[in-house]
Design an enzyme around this catalytic site. Structure first.
Site, PDB file in Angstrom:
ATOM      1  N   HIS A 111       0.837  -1.204   0.000  1.00  0.00           N
ATOM      2  CA  HIS A 111       0.000   0.000   0.000  1.00  0.00           C
ATOM      3  C   HIS A 111       0.871   1.253   0.000  1.00  0.00           C
ATOM      4  O   HIS A 111       1.977   1.242   0.553  1.00  0.00           O
ATOM      5  CB  HIS A 111      -0.875   0.052   1.260  1.00  0.00           C
ATOM      6  N   MET A 244      -8.070   2.046   0.055  1.00  0.00           N
ATOM      7  CA  MET A 244      -6.675   2.494  -0.037  1.00  0.00           C
ATOM      8  C   MET A 244      -5.839   1.591  -0.949  1.00  0.00           C
ATOM      9  O   MET A 244      -4.619   1.502  -0.781  1.00  0.00           O
ATOM     10  CB  MET A 244      -6.058   2.525   1.373  1.00  0.00           C
ATOM     11  N   ASN A 268     -17.534  -1.165   6.344  1.00  0.00           N
ATOM     12  CA  ASN A 268     -18.021  -0.064   7.202  1.00  0.00           C
ATOM     13  C   ASN A 268     -18.680   0.969   6.298  1.00  0.00           C
ATOM     14  O   ASN A 268     -18.514   0.927   5.079  1.00  0.00           O
ATOM     15  CB  ASN A 268     -16.854   0.583   7.967  1.00  0.00           C
ATOM     16  N   HIS A 282      -9.845   0.061  11.910  1.00  0.00           N
ATOM     17  CA  HIS A 282      -9.351  -1.130  11.190  1.00  0.00           C
ATOM     18  C   HIS A 282      -9.847  -2.436  11.825  1.00  0.00           C
ATOM     19  O   HIS A 282     -10.038  -3.440  11.135  1.00  0.00           O
ATOM     20  CB  HIS A 282      -7.817  -1.109  11.139  1.00  0.00           C
TER      21      HIS A 282
HETATM   22  N1  HPA Z   1     -11.970   4.223   4.042  1.00  0.00           N
HETATM   23  C1  HPA Z   1     -10.816   3.879   3.433  1.00  0.00           C
HETATM   24  N2  HPA Z   1     -10.383   2.632   3.375  1.00  0.00           N
HETATM   25  C2  HPA Z   1     -11.134   1.680   3.922  1.00  0.00           C
HETATM   26  C3  HPA Z   1     -12.341   1.957   4.559  1.00  0.00           C
HETATM   27  C4  HPA Z   1     -12.780   3.310   4.619  1.00  0.00           C
HETATM   28  O1  HPA Z   1     -13.838   3.641   5.182  1.00  0.00           O
HETATM   29  N3  HPA Z   1     -12.842   0.773   5.012  1.00  0.00           N
HETATM   30  C5  HPA Z   1     -11.965  -0.182   4.628  1.00  0.00           C
HETATM   31  N4  HPA Z   1     -10.937   0.351   3.988  1.00  0.00           N
END
Ligand code: HPA
Length: 325
Positions: A111, A244, A268, A282
């Site tokens: 990442h 991301m 989420n 996370h």
């Molecule tokens: N935002 C960015 N990356 C993520 C999210 C989020 O809400 N959930 C899982 N990866």
């Protein structure tokens, strides 16, 4: 800040050396490459006759910080050691067969927020290509921007918004090696329509219709989750989910001519309202990924099986598949 033409990212020869090194150690000749997102690495376990490599052992590969162990040091009294690990991201390249089809699977990816250049993040796609991969399947965890999406939904990517890329942090910036692809690659067809339809069909058959969605994924650099204003902006721009990862890899995979399918597991809902008590974190991402991992794996395994059947045009396999999904 971003790589200049004369700054070295891995060359064609570097990528070839890595691919040749891998091919010398595994009899598997993969045609499908799979990238597992946060908490979704269990898919690699479905591969039969595995040959696996830790990223740290693969020449030119960066190490996923998910695997990076803290250097032994004495903690100050009363202070916990900061692990610096991204839980849920392993660091292994696994070769094997999935439903009879030769695959290579990244259990954990790289990442931008780990500090890797966007060229390093995407290096495995070029190695996939040189291994003989023609189809790449990517998964990720993402936050929902679309108000109709629920936690646990699986979103099939039909397009993306590459905000880091639009502002210059793009994996194809720099010298272009035509052996990989053209200088100005098309991205309006990044996600293979046929594979999206296959996912919808397979999802319906598996009874996933209620939580299978389609949408546009927007990538940000992270590692912080979005502010309310940022999430509102992304939704206004037409994004249905935010994460991301994935987009950089898709861009490089398309540049070198591989077919791409990608899905997001909605872990989420992005916070869009100043009064909301919700806070993205996370741990929640990993909990939801664990709950849905099995369905994501079944979807992808069945797609891979079906892709092969289409390829071989073998109707007998069609019937078999319903038994072992
Ligand atoms: N935002 C960015 N990356 C993520 C999210 C989020 O809400 N959930 C899982 N990866």
């Amino acid at each position: 800040m971003f790589p200049q033409a004369d700054q070295s990212s891995d060359t064609y020869e570097d990528c070839k050396a890595t691919a040749d090194w891998l091919l010398a150690q595994s009899a598997v000749r993969p045609s499908v490459g799979i990238v597992c997102g946060s908490g979704l690495g269990g898919l690699a376990a479905a591969l039969k006759d595995q040959v696996a490599f830790d990223y740290k052992d693969v020449p030119n590969f960066p190490q996923s910080t998910g695997e990076r162990r803290p250097r032994p040091r004495r903690p100050e009294p009363g202070r916990r050691l900061a692990l610096g690990a991204v839980h849920g991201h392993a660091g292994r390249l696994v070769f094997g067969t999935l439903r009879g089809r030769s695959c290579v699977c990244m259990q954990g990816r790289f990442h931008l927020y780990e500090g890797y250049s966007v060229q390093k993040v995407t290096l495995p796609m070029r190695i996939f290509k040189l291994l003989g991969v023609d189809t790449v399947i990517l998964t990720n965890a993402a936050g929902a921007l679309n108000q109709d999406f629920k936690v646990g939904d699986i979103m099939i990517l039909k397009d993306h918004i590459n905000l880091p890329g639009l502002s210059g942090n793009h994996p194809l910036v720099g010298l272009n090696d035509e052996r990989f692809g053209v200088r100005f690659p098309c991205m309006s067809d990044a996600y293979e329509r046929e594979l999206q339809q296959l996912a919808l069909d397979v999802g319906q058959e598996l009874g996933f219709g209620d939580f299978l969605k389609e949408g546009v994924y927007s990538v940000l650099g992270g590692p912080s989750f979005e502010t309310v204003a940022e999430s509102r902006m992304l939704a206004k721009l037409g994004a249905d989910a935010v994460g991301m990862s994935t987009v950089h890899e898709v861009t490089v995979a398309r540049h070198c001519g591989m077919r791409v399918f990608a899905l997001s597991l909605i872990t989420n809902r992005a916070v869009m309202d100043y009064d909301s008590p919700e806070k993205a974190n996370h741990e929640e991402v990993l909990v939801v990924a664990k709950q849905r991992a099995e369905q994501v794996e079944r979807l992808i395994c069945t797609m891979v099986a079906r892709m092969e059947r289409r390829h071989n045009n073998n109707d007998d396999d069609d019937h078999d598949d319903h038994h072992d999904d």
